[in-house]
Enzyme design. Structure first.
Site, short mmCIF file in Angstrom:
data_model
loop_
_atom_site.label_atom_id
_atom_site.label_comp_id
_atom_site.label_asym_id
_atom_site.label_seq_id
_atom_site.Cartn_x
_atom_site.Cartn_y
_atom_site.Cartn_z
N PHE A 1 47.78 47.47 57.70
CA PHE A 1 46.96 46.44 57.79
C PHE A 1 47.17 45.59 56.71
O PHE A 1 46.30 46.07 55.47
CB PHE A 1 45.62 46.50 58.45
CG PHE A 1 45.18 45.05 58.73
CD1 PHE A 1 45.32 44.39 60.03
CD2 PHE A 1 44.24 44.40 57.75
CE1 PHE A 1 44.86 43.34 60.21
CE2 PHE A 1 43.87 43.04 58.10
CZ PHE A 1 44.12 42.58 59.34
N ASP B 1 47.60 47.33 48.28
CA ASP B 1 46.61 46.42 48.80
C ASP B 1 45.31 47.26 48.77
O ASP B 1 45.07 48.13 49.63
CB ASP B 1 47.15 46.05 50.35
CG ASP B 1 46.16 45.23 50.93
OD1 ASP B 1 44.86 45.01 50.32
OD2 ASP B 1 46.55 44.63 52.02
N LYS C 1 37.77 40.47 49.71
CA LYS C 1 36.64 41.13 50.29
C LYS C 1 35.45 41.12 49.44
O LYS C 1 34.90 40.04 49.19
CB LYS C 1 37.11 42.44 50.93
CG LYS C 1 37.84 42.21 52.22
CD LYS C 1 37.76 43.16 53.42
CE LYS C 1 38.54 42.74 54.49
NZ LYS C 1 39.67 43.38 54.94
C1 LIG Z 1 40.92 42.66 55.42
C2 LIG Z 1 42.37 43.17 54.81
C3 LIG Z 1 43.44 42.28 54.65
C4 LIG Z 1 43.23 40.66 54.96
O1 LIG Z 1 42.10 40.11 54.37
P1 LIG Z 1 41.67 38.72 55.08
O2 LIG Z 1 40.66 38.12 54.04
O3 LIG Z 1 41.22 38.97 56.18
O4 LIG Z 1 42.90 37.77 55.00
C5 LIG Z 1 44.40 42.65 53.82
N1 LIG Z 1 44.50 43.86 53.57
C6 LIG Z 1 43.61 44.72 53.77
C7 LIG Z 1 43.94 46.31 53.65
C8 LIG Z 1 42.57 44.40 54.53
O5 LIG Z 1 41.47 45.49 54.74
#
Ligand SMILES: *Cc1c(COP(=O)(O)O)cnc(C)c1O
Length: 401
Positions: free
Chosen positions: A140, A225, A254
């Site tokens: 994700f 990520d 986040k």
């Molecule tokens: C939440 C998330 C994203 C995307 O972040 P948004 O602010 O919702 O665009 C990307 N990578 C990971 C691992 C995430 O948990």
């Protein structure tokens, strides 16, 4: 306004791209949130780890208010006094050499994809438009078109094509598959160190280390990520530290703002970000004064309040207590720090109904995939709060058995 009416308004006017629990929240403080009828809940999602510092953290709130009264946005056409200090502080904390600020997590991922492609063309002589990025199944990374182009979740893609080419998918944690997927055109390997949305999936021990070695051997950039796993969530500043590796590019978002505001960043250990020249890339809101002031304070709170250490200690405690549950419905408890997945057996009837039952008990959780209950409270949580949560979980599992 009464709760039913508030829900009705959402359903009547909004696009139905979410199916939230029917709780209408109006207030949050620390680990707690309150609904429109005054009922109190323990937040065990933390907005997908965006509020690691707890809801409405007073220090971040004060920093936001101070900055909002002074200067909020100038665009990057001009310089401002929050940007340089934010860069210096985020690089010092994370051991990075260079940073590029964006807003949402998906934008940070997109930025990294642009950077590694250009890096490959300029540094590896990859023929034009042939750059390949290796990604993992069950990933994700966000919801933009390029990002969903390499999702393995059919629902994320259905009806949204055509997709962006240039991505090769391997099974998460499969080092042989990674090795076999490498070609002269491979510019980067992009992965989550622990798959959060994928169900709190921890790769086999040594995978990231071996992946790091393969990247070095083949001159490939390693992009991790850490938008969900970073900034203390797993009991380390970054989840990569559990394996003692260092990515070339680390993505954060986040909790970088403590949930006040969308702030994300691409952090680079090498010269990957040096491929960007004036005009190559940008964002009106990226790196704005308000975002920088909020992020600076959000990072200070993580360090000065010992949230990383607390996440490690409380995460161990929470996981160990959960492992003592003798419910036949639980297949596995796993996690790192306060990123915890409780996988239920298929016969349990799906994690959603457990989330609904927990909500009635005063605990807010979100299922991930069908059978996994994710427990990820703010990192300020204390032992007595976890004991409180464990009692609720006991009740729900007992009633469901
Ligand atoms: C939440 C998330 C994203 C995307 O972040 P948004 O602010 O919702 O665009 C990307 N990578 C990971 C691992 C995430 O948990």
């Amino acid at each position: 306004m009464d709760t039913a009416h508030l829900i009705e308004l959402e359903e009547k006017w909004g696009a139905r791209n979410y199916l939230p629990l029917d709780v209408v929240l109006t207030r949050g403080q620390g680990i707690w949130v309150w609904d429109n009828d005054g009922k109190q809940y323990l937040d065990c999602l933390s907005a997908y780890s965006a509020v690691n510092q707890g809801h409405c953290h007073p220090r971040i709130l004060a920093a936001m208010n101070r900055q909002a009264e002074k200067l909020t946005l100038v665009s990057r056409a001009f310089r401002h006094d929050q940007l340089g200090p934010f860069y210096e502080e985020v690089c010092a904390l994370t051991g990075s050499h260079s940073v590029l600020p964006m807003n949402s997590g998906a934008e940070a991922v997109e930025t990294a994809i642009k950077a590694v492609r250009k890096w490959g063309y300029e540094n590896k002589n990859v023929p034009g438009d042939k750059a390949e990025i290796i990604v993992c199944a069950n990933n994700f990374h966000g919801r933009t078109l390029t990002i969903i182009s390499f999702s393995s979740e059919p629902q994320y893609k259905e009806g949204f094509g055509p997709f962006t080419p240039g991505f090769i998918t391997i099974p998460f944690g499969d080092i042989t598959a990674l090795k076999n997927a490498i070609t002269p055109n491979t510019v980067a390997f992009l992965a989550e160190p622990i798959q959060g949305e994928g169900g709190v999936i921890i790769p086999p021990k040594g995978f990231l280390k071996k992946a790091r070695a393969l990247c070095d051997e083949h001159n490939i950039l390693m992009v991790l990520d850490e938008i969900q796993t970073g900034l203390g969530r797993t009991g380390k500043l970054f989840a990569e530290e559990h394996e003692g590796v260092e990515a070339d590019i680390t993505l954060v978002g986040k909790a970088l703002s403590g949930g006040f505001y969308p702030v994300s960043a691409v952090l680079s250990n090498r010269q990957a970000l040096a491929v960007f020249h004036p005009g190559d890339h940008g964002s009106t809101f990226g790196g704005n004064p308000l975002a920088c002031a909020v992020a600076r304070e959000a990072l200070k709170v993580i360090v000065e309040e010992g949230l990383i250490e607390n996440s490690a200690a409380m995460g161990d405690y929470f996981q160990n207590e959960l492992k003592k549950f003798d419910s036949p419905l639980i297949k596995e408890v796993r996690g790192r720090g306060l990123l915890i997945g409780v996988e239920l057996i298929a016969e349990a009837g799906g994690a959603r109904k457990f989330c609904e039952a927990l909500m009635r008990e005063g605990m807010l959780c979100k299922e991930t995939h069908q059978h996994i209950l994710r427990l990820a409270p703010p990192l300020i949580i204390q032992k007595e709060n976890i004991d409180w949560a464990l009692e609720r979980l006991h009740t729900v599992f007992k009633n469901a058995a």
